[in-house]
Design a protein around this motif. Sequence first.
Motif, PDB file in Angstrom:
ATOM      1  N   LEU A 142       0.892  -1.130  -0.077  1.00 41.08           N
ATOM      2  CA  LEU A 142       0.050   0.208  -0.004  1.00 41.08           C
ATOM      3  C   LEU A 142       0.934   1.230  -0.041  1.00 41.08           C
ATOM      4  CD1 LEU A 142      -2.780  -1.074   2.384  1.00 41.08           C
ATOM      5  CD2 LEU A 142      -3.100  -0.669   0.229  1.00 41.08           C
ATOM      6  N   TRP A 143       1.974   1.202   0.722  1.00 41.57           N
ATOM      7  CA  TRP A 143       2.822   2.213   0.659  1.00 41.57           C
ATOM      8  C   TRP A 143       3.593   2.673  -0.698  1.00 41.57           C
ATOM      9  CZ3 TRP A 143       7.492   3.785  -0.896  1.00 41.57           C
ATOM     10  CH2 TRP A 143       8.328   5.007  -0.229  1.00 41.57           C
ATOM     11  N   LEU A 144       3.939   1.327  -1.457  1.00 44.00           N
ATOM     12  CA  LEU A 144       4.223   1.569  -2.792  1.00 44.00           C
ATOM     13  C   LEU A 144       3.536   2.172  -3.634  1.00 44.00           C
ATOM     14  CD1 LEU A 144       7.187   1.425  -4.174  1.00 44.00           C
ATOM     15  CD2 LEU A 144       6.748  -0.966  -4.236  1.00 44.00           C
ATOM     16  N   GLU A 145       2.387   1.425  -3.430  1.00 43.78           N
ATOM     17  CA  GLU A 145       0.945   2.012  -4.370  1.00 43.78           C
ATOM     18  C   GLU A 145       0.903   3.456  -4.259  1.00 43.78           C
ATOM     19  OE1 GLU A 145      -3.407   1.081  -5.887  1.00 43.78           O
ATOM     20  OE2 GLU A 145      -2.540  -0.229  -4.271  1.00 43.78           O
ATOM     21  N   GLN A 146       1.097   4.030  -2.949  1.00 46.62           N
ATOM     22  CA  GLN A 146       0.700   5.504  -2.734  1.00 46.62           C
ATOM     23  C   GLN A 146       1.934   6.299  -3.250  1.00 46.62           C
ATOM     24  OE1 GLN A 146      -0.535   6.532   1.210  1.00 46.62           O
ATOM     25  NE2 GLN A 146      -0.585   8.650   0.858  1.00 46.62           N
ATOM     26  N   TYR A 147       3.139   5.832  -3.149  1.00 46.76           N
ATOM     27  CA  TYR A 147       4.280   6.664  -3.312  1.00 46.76           C
ATOM     28  C   TYR A 147       5.212   6.320  -4.445  1.00 46.76           C
ATOM     29  CZ  TYR A 147       3.128   8.580   1.412  1.00 46.76           C
ATOM     30  OH  TYR A 147       2.437   9.060   2.333  1.00 46.76           O
ATOM     31  N   GLY A 148       4.831   4.949  -5.041  1.00 48.50           N
ATOM     32  CA  GLY A 148       5.741   4.407  -5.987  1.00 48.50           C
ATOM     33  C   GLY A 148       5.942   5.409  -7.211  1.00 48.50           C
ATOM     34  N   SER A 149       4.807   6.103  -7.562  1.00 48.66           N
ATOM     35  CA  SER A 149       5.124   6.764  -8.862  1.00 48.66           C
ATOM     36  C   SER A 149       6.117   7.956  -8.723  1.00 48.66           C
ATOM     37  CB  SER A 149       3.927   7.819  -9.280  1.00 48.66           C
ATOM     38  OG  SER A 149       3.517   8.454  -8.454  1.00 48.66           O
ATOM     39  N   ALA A 150       6.575   8.409  -7.617  1.00 47.07           N
ATOM     40  CA  ALA A 150       7.730   9.266  -7.340  1.00 47.07           C
ATOM     41  C   ALA A 150       9.054   8.567  -7.820  1.00 47.07           C
ATOM     42  CB  ALA A 150       7.922   9.746  -5.898  1.00 47.07           C
ATOM     43  N   TYR A 151       9.030   7.207  -7.820  1.00 45.52           N
ATOM     44  CA  TYR A 151      10.154   6.436  -8.237  1.00 45.52           C
ATOM     45  C   TYR A 151      10.192   5.677  -9.682  1.00 45.52           C
ATOM     46  CZ  TYR A 151      10.285   6.934  -3.284  1.00 45.52           C
ATOM     47  OH  TYR A 151      10.350   7.206  -2.093  1.00 45.52           O
ATOM     48  N   GLY A 152       9.018   5.866 -10.257  1.00 46.71           N
ATOM     49  CA  GLY A 152       8.460   5.440 -11.430  1.00 46.71           C
ATOM     50  C   GLY A 152       7.734   4.081 -11.443  1.00 46.71           C
ATOM     51  N   LEU A 153       7.545   3.626 -10.263  1.00 48.22           N
ATOM     52  CA  LEU A 153       7.219   2.237  -9.914  1.00 48.22           C
ATOM     53  C   LEU A 153       5.529   2.361  -9.822  1.00 48.22           C
ATOM     54  CD1 LEU A 153       9.635   1.349  -6.956  1.00 48.22           C
ATOM     55  CD2 LEU A 153       9.358   0.270  -9.396  1.00 48.22           C
ATOM     56  N   CYS A 154       4.814   1.326 -10.230  1.00 54.47           N
ATOM     57  CA  CYS A 154       3.278   1.381 -10.407  1.00 54.47           C
ATOM     58  C   CYS A 154       2.841  -0.099 -10.089  1.00 54.47           C
ATOM     59  CB  CYS A 154       3.011   1.924 -11.864  1.00 54.47           C
ATOM     60  SG  CYS A 154       3.388   3.394 -12.284  1.00 54.47           S
ATOM     61  N   ARG A 155       1.700  -0.078  -9.455  1.00 55.26           N
ATOM     62  CA  ARG A 155       1.017  -1.181  -9.415  1.00 55.26           C
ATOM     63  C   ARG A 155       0.244  -1.356 -10.763  1.00 55.26           C
ATOM     64  NH1 ARG A 155      -4.239  -2.414  -5.789  1.00 55.26           N
ATOM     65  NH2 ARG A 155      -4.978  -4.156  -6.663  1.00 55.26           N
ATOM     66  N   VAL A 156       0.448  -2.696 -11.486  1.00 55.20           N
ATOM     67  CA  VAL A 156       0.136  -2.893 -12.893  1.00 55.20           C
ATOM     68  C   VAL A 156      -1.131  -3.623 -13.038  1.00 55.20           C
ATOM     69  CG1 VAL A 156       1.113  -3.906 -14.830  1.00 55.20           C
ATOM     70  CG2 VAL A 156       2.516  -2.851 -13.501  1.00 55.20           C
ATOM     71  N   TYR A 157      -1.659  -4.487 -12.168  1.00 53.13           N
ATOM     72  CA  TYR A 157      -2.496  -5.343 -12.432  1.00 53.13           C
ATOM     73  C   TYR A 157      -3.874  -4.941 -11.180  1.00 53.13           C
ATOM     74  CZ  TYR A 157       0.536  -7.899 -15.119  1.00 53.13           C
ATOM     75  OH  TYR A 157       1.552  -7.964 -16.345  1.00 53.13           O
TER      76      TYR A 157
END
Length: 185
Positions: A142-157
Motif C-alpha cells: 500500500l505504501w508503494l502504491e501510494q508513493y511509488g510513482s515518485a520512483y516510476g514504480l506502479c502497481r500494474v494489475y
Amino acid sequence: MSLAAIAAAAIAIGVSMSFFNAAGQLPGVDRADAVPVDDGETGEISLTEPISPFDDAHVAVARLDPALREAVQSAASDAAADGVELLLTSGWRSADYQAMLLRDAVDEYGSESAAREFVSTPEGSRHVSGEAVDIARVDPALWLEQYGSAYGLCRVYANESWHFELATTPGTECPPMLADASEAG
C-alpha cells in the motif's frame, strides 16, 4: 480446503482476491511440492522468508533490470524512513521457474485462460525479463502504491496488489491498471 473454497469463503466475508499471490495462493503459504527455495538459478524466494531489495547476492535481485533495482532500492530506503519495510517475494525469475508456476496455476484453476489471470507465460512475464517485483505484505504494498510513482514504480494489475513495475517516468502518474496478467499479452 481447496483454493476455490478458500476464495469463495474470502469473498463471502468480503476479503479481496487481491490478497492472493501470483500462483493464486495466500501469501505466506509455501507449497509442499514447490521446487527448493532458490537454488541460485530459479530466482525463487520463499513467501515466508521475503528478501531485502538490497540483497544483490540473491539472483532474484541481481538479475533485475538495473533501473528497476535502483528504483525499488530508493523506494525501500524512503519507506524505511517512514517505518515501512519493503521486502520482496519475487523479482527476476528463470523461464523454467515461470513455466512451473504457470503449470501449477493451470492445475489449480483448471485451464490456462483462468491461470493466466494470475500467472504469465515465460515469454510474457515481466519477472523473467527482470522488469517486475512482488512486494511482501499488505502495508508495504500500500505504501508503494501510494508513493511509488515518485520512483516510476506502479502497481500494474488490479487483481495483484503486490506486483509492481517501472511503468512511468518518476514523478508522473501511473498508467491505468490492467484487470489482470492475461491482459498483458
